[in-house]
Design a protein around this motif. Structure first.
Motif, PDB file in Angstrom:
ATOM      1  N   ALA A 157       0.859  -1.187   0.000  1.00 37.46           N
ATOM      2  CA  ALA A 157       0.000   0.000   0.000  1.00 37.46           C
ATOM      3  C   ALA A 157       0.895   1.238   0.000  1.00 37.46           C
ATOM      4  CB  ALA A 157      -0.897  -0.017   1.224  1.00 37.46           C
ATOM      5  N   TRP A 158       0.894   1.968  -1.094  1.00 38.51           N
ATOM      6  CA  TRP A 158       1.713   3.168  -1.216  1.00 38.51           C
ATOM      7  C   TRP A 158       0.957   4.351  -0.648  1.00 38.51           C
ATOM      8  CZ3 TRP A 158       6.681   2.818  -2.753  1.00 38.51           C
ATOM      9  CH2 TRP A 158       7.060   1.620  -3.350  1.00 38.51           C
ATOM     10  N   ALA A 159       1.670   5.211   0.026  1.00 36.91           N
ATOM     11  CA  ALA A 159       1.070   6.405   0.618  1.00 36.91           C
ATOM     12  C   ALA A 159       2.044   7.559   0.453  1.00 36.91           C
ATOM     13  CB  ALA A 159       0.775   6.171   2.087  1.00 36.91           C
ATOM     14  N   GLU A 160       1.534   8.766   0.645  1.00 44.07           N
ATOM     15  CA  GLU A 160       2.374   9.957   0.591  1.00 44.07           C
ATOM     16  C   GLU A 160       3.039  10.136   1.956  1.00 44.07           C
ATOM     17  OE1 GLU A 160       2.633  12.388  -2.123  1.00 44.07           O
ATOM     18  OE2 GLU A 160       1.903  10.615  -3.161  1.00 44.07           O
ATOM     19  N   ILE A 161       4.356  10.248   1.973  1.00 40.35           N
ATOM     20  CA  ILE A 161       5.100  10.495   3.213  1.00 40.35           C
ATOM     21  C   ILE A 161       5.930  11.762   3.050  1.00 40.35           C
ATOM     22  CG2 ILE A 161       5.192   8.058   3.852  1.00 40.35           C
ATOM     23  CD1 ILE A 161       8.189   8.167   2.967  1.00 40.35           C
ATOM     24  N   LEU A 162       6.327  12.352   4.165  1.00 38.68           N
ATOM     25  CA  LEU A 162       7.165  13.556   4.138  1.00 38.68           C
ATOM     26  C   LEU A 162       8.633  13.180   4.126  1.00 38.68           C
ATOM     27  CD1 LEU A 162       5.340  15.809   6.728  1.00 38.68           C
ATOM     28  CD2 LEU A 162       5.535  16.209   4.283  1.00 38.68           C
ATOM     29  N   VAL A 163       9.394  13.857   3.266  1.00 47.27           N
ATOM     30  CA  VAL A 163      10.847  13.691   3.229  1.00 47.27           C
ATOM     31  C   VAL A 163      11.481  15.074   3.128  1.00 47.27           C
ATOM     32  CG1 VAL A 163      10.808  11.401   2.160  1.00 47.27           C
ATOM     33  CG2 VAL A 163      10.878  13.418   0.713  1.00 47.27           C
ATOM     34  N   PRO A 164      12.623  15.274   3.757  1.00 50.57           N
ATOM     35  CA  PRO A 164      13.331  16.556   3.603  1.00 50.57           C
ATOM     36  C   PRO A 164      13.921  16.668   2.197  1.00 50.57           C
ATOM     37  CG  PRO A 164      14.109  15.343   5.530  1.00 50.57           C
ATOM     38  CD  PRO A 164      13.264  14.414   4.735  1.00 50.57           C
ATOM     39  N   VAL A 165      13.987  17.879   1.676  1.00 48.27           N
ATOM     40  CA  VAL A 165      14.605  18.106   0.374  1.00 48.27           C
ATOM     41  C   VAL A 165      16.088  18.443   0.517  1.00 48.27           C
ATOM     42  CG1 VAL A 165      12.460  18.796  -0.740  1.00 48.27           C
ATOM     43  CG2 VAL A 165      13.892  20.535   0.348  1.00 48.27           C
ATOM     44  N   ARG A 166      16.526  18.682   1.748  1.00 54.82           N
ATOM     45  CA  ARG A 166      17.931  18.947   2.057  1.00 54.82           C
ATOM     46  C   ARG A 166      18.221  18.341   3.420  1.00 54.82           C
ATOM     47  NH1 ARG A 166      18.866  22.730   5.968  1.00 54.82           N
ATOM     48  NH2 ARG A 166      17.055  23.932   6.636  1.00 54.82           N
ATOM     49  N   THR A 167      19.485  18.233   3.760  1.00 57.05           N
ATOM     50  CA  THR A 167      19.838  17.741   5.089  1.00 57.05           C
ATOM     51  C   THR A 167      19.539  18.821   6.116  1.00 57.05           C
ATOM     52  OG1 THR A 167      21.558  16.302   4.196  1.00 57.05           O
ATOM     53  CG2 THR A 167      21.713  16.873   6.537  1.00 57.05           C
ATOM     54  N   ILE A 168      18.780  18.447   7.136  1.00 55.86           N
ATOM     55  CA  ILE A 168      18.415  19.361   8.218  1.00 55.86           C
ATOM     56  C   ILE A 168      19.168  18.906   9.459  1.00 55.86           C
ATOM     57  CG2 ILE A 168      16.527  20.255   9.629  1.00 55.86           C
ATOM     58  CD1 ILE A 168      14.666  19.503   7.242  1.00 55.86           C
ATOM     59  N   ARG A 169      20.007  19.763   9.988  1.00 54.69           N
ATOM     60  CA  ARG A 169      20.800  19.408  11.165  1.00 54.69           C
ATOM     61  C   ARG A 169      19.951  19.421  12.416  1.00 54.69           C
ATOM     62  NH1 ARG A 169      26.068  23.021  10.334  1.00 54.69           N
ATOM     63  NH2 ARG A 169      25.587  23.378  12.508  1.00 54.69           N
ATOM     64  N   ALA A 170      20.387  18.666  13.420  1.00 53.44           N
ATOM     65  CA  ALA A 170      19.695  18.650  14.704  1.00 53.44           C
ATOM     66  C   ALA A 170      19.655  20.060  15.278  1.00 53.44           C
ATOM     67  CB  ALA A 170      20.399  17.700  15.666  1.00 53.44           C
ATOM     68  N   LYS A 171      18.578  20.410  15.950  1.00 50.72           N
ATOM     69  CA  LYS A 171      18.314  21.705  16.571  1.00 50.72           C
ATOM     70  C   LYS A 171      17.854  22.771  15.583  1.00 50.72           C
ATOM     71  CE  LYS A 171      21.616  20.976  20.304  1.00 50.72           C
ATOM     72  NZ  LYS A 171      22.776  21.521  21.002  1.00 50.72           N
ATOM     73  N   GLU A 172      17.724  22.448  14.285  1.00 52.94           N
ATOM     74  CA  GLU A 172      17.204  23.397  13.307  1.00 52.94           C
ATOM     75  C   GLU A 172      15.687  23.332  13.299  1.00 52.94           C
ATOM     76  OE1 GLU A 172      18.580  24.048   9.168  1.00 52.94           O
ATOM     77  OE2 GLU A 172      20.181  22.664   9.729  1.00 52.94           O
ATOM     78  N   ILE A 173      15.044  24.469  13.015  1.00 53.82           N
ATOM     79  CA  ILE A 173      13.590  24.522  12.893  1.00 53.82           C
ATOM     80  C   ILE A 173      13.225  24.149  11.454  1.00 53.82           C
ATOM     81  CG2 ILE A 173      11.531  25.963  13.103  1.00 53.82           C
ATOM     82  CD1 ILE A 173      12.978  25.435  15.758  1.00 53.82           C
ATOM     83  N   VAL A 174      12.263  23.241  11.301  1.00 52.44           N
ATOM     84  CA  VAL A 174      11.842  22.760   9.985  1.00 52.44           C
ATOM     85  C   VAL A 174      10.818  23.732   9.399  1.00 52.44           C
ATOM     86  CG1 VAL A 174      10.809  20.844   8.716  1.00 52.44           C
ATOM     87  CG2 VAL A 174      12.207  20.382  10.737  1.00 52.44           C
ATOM     88  N   THR A 175      11.026  24.136   8.139  1.00 51.57           N
ATOM     89  CA  THR A 175      10.101  25.021   7.435  1.00 51.57           C
ATOM     90  C   THR A 175       9.411  24.257   6.307  1.00 51.57           C
ATOM     91  OG1 THR A 175      11.752  25.788   5.845  1.00 51.57           O
ATOM     92  CG2 THR A 175      11.586  27.016   7.929  1.00 51.57           C
ATOM     93  N   ALA A 176       8.386  24.868   5.725  1.00 49.88           N
ATOM     94  CA  ALA A 176       7.644  24.232   4.629  1.00 49.88           C
ATOM     95  C   ALA A 176       8.542  24.001   3.417  1.00 49.88           C
ATOM     96  CB  ALA A 176       6.448  25.093   4.247  1.00 49.88           C
ATOM     97  N   GLU A 177       9.512  24.886   3.187  1.00 46.92           N
ATOM     98  CA  GLU A 177      10.404  24.756   2.035  1.00 46.92           C
ATOM     99  C   GLU A 177      11.362  23.564   2.178  1.00 46.92           C
ATOM    100  OE1 GLU A 177      10.178  27.834   3.742  1.00 46.92           O
ATOM    101  OE2 GLU A 177       8.571  28.419   2.373  1.00 46.92           O
TER     102      GLU A 177
END
Length: 138
Positions: free
Chosen positions: A16-36
């Motif tokens: 069963a395939w579903a839509e999942i979230l993946v980062p488009v760049r490497t996000i370091r620990a302690k960084e705030i995640v944005t929509a971009e």
């Protein structure tokens, strides 16, 4: 009837395939995640998040690598107290409130437990971080 069962077994055997979230760049620990920083990807991964509102504005607890699924434990609320910050320790019981200056021995977000050293007595206590950055001890 056999043909219908064979078709059902074939359909049920497919992942069963579903839509999942993946980062488009490497996000370091302690960084705030944005929509971009996020994109949707079709995949079959247990425990992966699919709702952007569960991730956007949260702090990465670990490094999030581009193209890899984001799981619930990978992000959390942003920390408001950093390690070695000077904080106010507040003890309240009934109508009595005692406040002292302390030094945080860890980092955390609103509502998380943290250890703090009372600078007057050098005693280490554990309390919960309030939204204003004070540490409330019971």
């Amino acid at each position: 009837m056999k043909r219908i069962l064979a078709i059902l077994m074939l359909v049920c055997a497919q992942p069963a395939w579903a839509e999942i979230l993946v980062p488009v760049r490497t996000i370091r620990a302690k960084e705030i995640v944005t929509a971009e920083d996020l994109a949707l990807k079709s995949a079959d991964v247990l425990g992966a998040l699919s709702d952007p509102s569960e991730v956007i504005g949260k702090e990465a607890r670990v490094a999030l690598y581009a193209g890899r699924p984001v799981r619930a434990g990978d992000v959390g609320p942003p920390a408001i107290v950093e390690r070695n910050d000077l904080v106010t320790i507040r003890f309240t019981r009934g109508g009595l409130t005692i406040m002292a200056e302390g030094r945080s021995l860890g980092r955390g977000a609103d509502g998380e437990a943290i250890r703090v050293m009372n600078l007057s007595s050098r005693t280490t206590v554990t309390g919960r971080i309030a939204s204003d950055g004070t540490v409330e001890v019971n």
